[in-house]
Design a protein around this motif. Structure first.
Motif, short mmCIF file in Angstrom:
data_model
loop_
_atom_site.label_atom_id
_atom_site.label_comp_id
_atom_site.label_asym_id
_atom_site.label_seq_id
_atom_site.Cartn_x
_atom_site.Cartn_y
_atom_site.Cartn_z
N ASP A 117 -7.69 1.55 7.03
CA ASP A 117 -6.34 2.11 6.98
C ASP A 117 -6.06 3.01 8.18
O ASP A 117 -6.64 4.06 8.32
CB ASP A 117 -6.23 2.93 5.67
CG ASP A 117 -4.85 3.51 5.45
OD1 ASP A 117 -4.64 4.05 4.36
OD2 ASP A 117 -4.00 3.43 6.36
N HIS A 145 0.85 -1.20 0.00
CA HIS A 145 0.00 0.00 0.00
C HIS A 145 0.89 1.24 0.00
O HIS A 145 1.79 1.36 0.84
CB HIS A 145 -0.86 -0.04 1.27
CG HIS A 145 -1.83 1.08 1.45
ND1 HIS A 145 -3.06 1.13 0.82
CD2 HIS A 145 -1.75 2.21 2.20
CE1 HIS A 145 -3.70 2.23 1.19
NE2 HIS A 145 -2.94 2.89 2.03
N MET A 166 -3.87 10.79 -1.13
CA MET A 166 -4.38 11.79 -0.20
C MET A 166 -3.95 13.15 -0.77
O MET A 166 -3.02 13.80 -0.28
CB MET A 166 -3.82 11.55 1.20
CG MET A 166 -4.42 10.32 1.86
SD MET A 166 -3.49 9.69 3.24
CE MET A 166 -2.37 8.58 2.39
N HIS A 181 -2.84 5.02 -2.51
CA HIS A 181 -3.89 5.77 -1.79
C HIS A 181 -3.55 7.26 -1.91
O HIS A 181 -2.62 7.74 -1.27
CB HIS A 181 -3.87 5.30 -0.33
CG HIS A 181 -4.73 6.10 0.59
ND1 HIS A 181 -4.59 6.01 1.95
CD2 HIS A 181 -5.74 6.98 0.38
CE1 HIS A 181 -5.47 6.81 2.53
NE2 HIS A 181 -6.19 7.41 1.60
N ASP A 211 1.08 5.23 0.43
CA ASP A 211 0.35 6.41 0.94
C ASP A 211 0.94 7.67 0.35
O ASP A 211 2.01 8.11 0.74
CB ASP A 211 0.42 6.43 2.47
CG ASP A 211 -0.60 5.50 3.08
OD1 ASP A 211 -0.24 4.66 3.91
OD2 ASP A 211 -1.78 5.59 2.67
ZN ZN Z 1 -3.42 4.63 3.09
#
Ligand code: ZN
Ligand code: DX5
Length: 243
Positions: free
Chosen positions: A198, A32, A70, A68, A34
């Motif tokens: 998460d 994953h 953000m 992911h 981020d």
């Molecule tokens: Zn994440």
């Protein structure tokens, strides 16, 4: 069956390649990423150039990678993450939402309404056109029911169990109720998106999350913070395998 998704955010960036290789050697099934822009969240992590090496190492071992985002403008990054081979790209429902102040000069975007449905649909289409699976994420202040108009189109629903931006935070207990409501909604509507959670996940809560029906558990600190990550993966998998 639930899967552990180690978050690279918690890896030692002074030896990132070795850390990724150690995770792959330990037998992780997915990784994953981020990605933080310092605007949507009060932190900056890394971009496609750093992620490219992680993805290439994972691909060599047949391990999938999800990113992911953000970020305030996910539209700007879709092609770059597709080009490096990311399998699934998740962005936040809270685009164009209100920013809420948190202590220590942090903040979180929370949606009480979705003002621009067309933009969310547009980002979903852009990700699909780039041949990646689509994830939609919600922050702790956002009621997941706001994602209803999009649920049939997505492959993943990511429920944040911490305010995004930093690893090593405590799991927000209210997330359990959100997960239960989402699992019920998915069954009632006979939808097939997977549920990822998460933040603040470790050996103390992995079993409960898997029992609730969570499909992907993001583990940053609890994974890369372990002395022996192979042993920790075994421990985490031991918690979720029977669910
Ligand atoms: Zn994440
Ligand atoms: C926050 C990050 C973290 C990370 C997991 O924005 O998304 O949730 O992935 O970090 P830990 O497992 O350390 O909470």
């Amino acid at each position: 069956m639930a899967v552990i998704a180690p978050s690279i955010l918690a890896a030692d960036f002074s030896r990132l390649g070795q850390q990724v290789d150690a995770a792959l050697k330990a037998g992780v099934e997915t990784l994953h990423l981020d990605i933080m822009d310092g605007h949507f969240v009060s932190n900056i992590s890394f971009g496609p150039d750093i992620a490219a090496d992680v993805v290439s190492r994972a691909k060599k071992k047949g391990v999938s990678v999800d990113a992911h985002l953000m970020v305030t403008m996910p539209e700007n990054y879709i092609n770059a993450f597709a080009a490096i081979g990311v399998d699934l790209l998740t962005f936040h429902l809270e685009l164009d939402s209100r920013r809420r102040a948190l202590p220590e000069n942090r903040w979180v975007y929370g949606a009480s309404e979705i003002r621009y449905v067309s933009r969310i649909n547009h980002v979903i289409e852009l990700i699909q056109k780039a041949n990646m699976k689509v994830g939609l994420a919600v922050n702790p202040p956002t009621d997941p029911k706001l994602a209803a108009p999009f649920m049939e189109k997505i492959d993943r629903f990511l429920i944040m169990s911490v305010n995004p931006g930093f690893g090593g935070q405590g799991f927000i207990e209210e997330t359990y109720a959100k997960i239960e409501r989402t699992v019920k909604y998915r069954a009632k509507k006979n939808l097939s998106f997977d549920i990822q959670v998460d933040g603040g996940i470790g050996t103390e809560n992995a079993a409960r999350l898997a029992e609730l029906g969570v499909d992907s558990l993001v583990c940053g600190t609890s994974f890369f913070g372990a002395k022996d990550i192979a042993a920790r993966l075994k421990e985490l998998n031991g918690q979720i395998v029977s669910c």
